[in-house]
Design an enzyme around this catalytic site. Structure first.
Site, PDB file in Angstrom:
ATOM      1  N   LYS A 111       0.831  -1.221   0.000  1.00 52.00           N
ATOM      2  CA  LYS A 111       0.000   0.000   0.000  1.00 52.00           C
ATOM      3  C   LYS A 111       0.853   1.252   0.000  1.00 52.00           C
ATOM      4  O   LYS A 111       0.502   2.249  -0.642  1.00 52.00           O
ATOM      5  CB  LYS A 111      -0.905   0.016   1.258  1.00 52.00           C
ATOM      6  N   LYS A 150      -9.427  -4.314 -12.389  1.00 51.51           N
ATOM      7  CA  LYS A 150     -10.206  -4.668 -11.210  1.00 51.51           C
ATOM      8  C   LYS A 150     -11.029  -3.467 -10.751  1.00 51.51           C
ATOM      9  O   LYS A 150     -10.529  -2.335 -10.757  1.00 51.51           O
ATOM     10  CB  LYS A 150      -9.229  -5.101 -10.099  1.00 51.51           C
ATOM     11  N   LYS A 159     -12.158   1.772  -6.157  1.00 49.48           N
ATOM     12  CA  LYS A 159     -12.366   3.222  -6.028  1.00 49.48           C
ATOM     13  C   LYS A 159     -11.142   3.985  -6.493  1.00 49.48           C
ATOM     14  O   LYS A 159     -11.247   5.046  -7.094  1.00 49.48           O
ATOM     15  CB  LYS A 159     -12.637   3.570  -4.572  1.00 49.48           C
TER      16      LYS A 159
END
Ligand code: TRP
Ligand code: SF4
Length: 326
Positions: free
Chosen positions: A114, A195, A198
């Site tokens: 991340k 995919k 958001k």
């Protein structure tokens, strides 16, 4: 008495989209029929990455609550609550933080992943490193048996079990080890074929209006090899077809055949899909209307959920504090 306890959470980072619905929430709706379910909106977790954008947080929680209720989470069957309404999660997280080696957190793949993915944000924070440990507290405070999650969350479940074992070993047998209930649903592509996420801005929200649905479906990527209508298509690589397999099962095989034989044009194919989605979402939209008009009802549902969750969470926290010697 032998009902299994199920727990899962979702971050309030935007509107619920079709990927969430198919990949998680429809599964929750099934699970609530037979199990003792706790579902929550992980607003503390949202803060670990979105700590600079907290202005919309309240509205996001409200929207997600309505989305979950409209998608079929039934507060009579499942406990639905907001994480920050149950401060016991945070207190257990603090206790766990004392016994968790840093190296366990640093090696969780989502940690470095991340940070690389969200380069624009400073995720070199204490809270972000502790993300999976907070998740462990979420799970263990309810002594959950089953945690329905997607594959990306499996390392967090593994960490949860390790923390439970360590606590039990250091102090007293307190926490059962939860099992993952993998939702093995194919990943639904977004309108650009990647995919649905958001962060890619390629989602279809369950609250999108019929006009928005027509527009978004109309702009979807199709089989790139089909330049002209009489080029034979390859449904297996077409995102539109992936939707037919989920939302239009009864017509999917006909669609595939017509596509392969170039008897079906992409424009018409997408138009038909948009109408299928509109129909699929119609009952959800009706319920959304109902909840949107009644803020007090939504607030009451969250308050009731928090009260029920705290009953369980405070019992476990007391046990944990006693085990530690606090
Ligand atoms: N990390 C999960 C996700 O991003 C959300 C979450 C927070 C969660 N706490 C949880 C999921 C506890 C399951 C159990 O999807
Ligand atoms: Fe995809 Fe339908 Fe076009 Fe075939 S006809 S490529 S399934 S949009």
């Amino acid at each position: 008495m032998d009902k299994k306890r199920v727990l899962s959470g979702i971050q309030p980072t935007g509107k619920l989209h079709l990927g969430n619905l198919i990949g998680a929430v429809e599964n929750w709706v099934e699970l609530q029929k037979e199990h003792d379910c706790f579902f929550f909106i992980a607003d503390f977790h949202a803060l670990t990455t979105a700590y600079t954008e907290t202005k919309q947080l309240h509205a996001c929680v409200q929207q997600l609550t309505i989305d979950l209720l409209s998608a079929g989470i039934d507060p009579e069957k499942a406990v639905l609550f907001r994480q920050s309404d149950v401060p016991e999660h945070a207190e257990l997280h603090l206790i766990f933080s004392m016994i968790t080696p840093l190296s366990w957190l640093e090696r969780v793949p989502t940690y470095k992943g991340k940070i690389d993915e969200m380069k624009e944000k400073d995720l070199g924070t204490y809270g972000f490193l502790g993300y999976p440990l907070l998740q462990a507290a979420d799970i263990l405070i309810y002594k959950a048996d089953l945690v329905p999650v997607g594959e990306d969350q499996l390392p967090h479940l593994e960490l949860t079990r390790e923390v439970a074992r360590r606590f039990n070993f250091l102090y007293k047998e307190t926490f059962p080890e939860p099992k993952d209930a993998l939702t093995n649903f194919p990943v639904l592509p977004g309108i650009d074929g990647r995919k649905m996420s958001k962060s890619y801005g390629n989602t279809i929200a369950i609250s999108d209006s019929p006009e928005e649905l027509r527009k978004k479906v109309g702009s979807m990527i199709t089989d790139p090899a089909r330049v002209k209508k009489d080029d034979p298509g390859h449904p297996e690589v077409c995102p539109v077809y992936a939707y037919y397999q989920v939302f239009g099962k009864d017509v999917a095989s006909v669609v595939a055949e017509e596509c392969r034989l170039a008897k079906r044009g992409c424009v018409a194919c997408k138009k038909e899909l948009a109408e299928i989605l509109i129909k699929y979402l119609a009952p959800i939209h009706t319920r959304q209307e109902h909840y949107r008009k009644d803020n007090a009802l939504v607030a009451r549902i969250l308050a009731d959920g928090a009260a029920k969750a705290r009953e369980v969470a405070s019992r476990t926290l007391k046990e944990a504090k006693q085990a530690v010697g606090l």
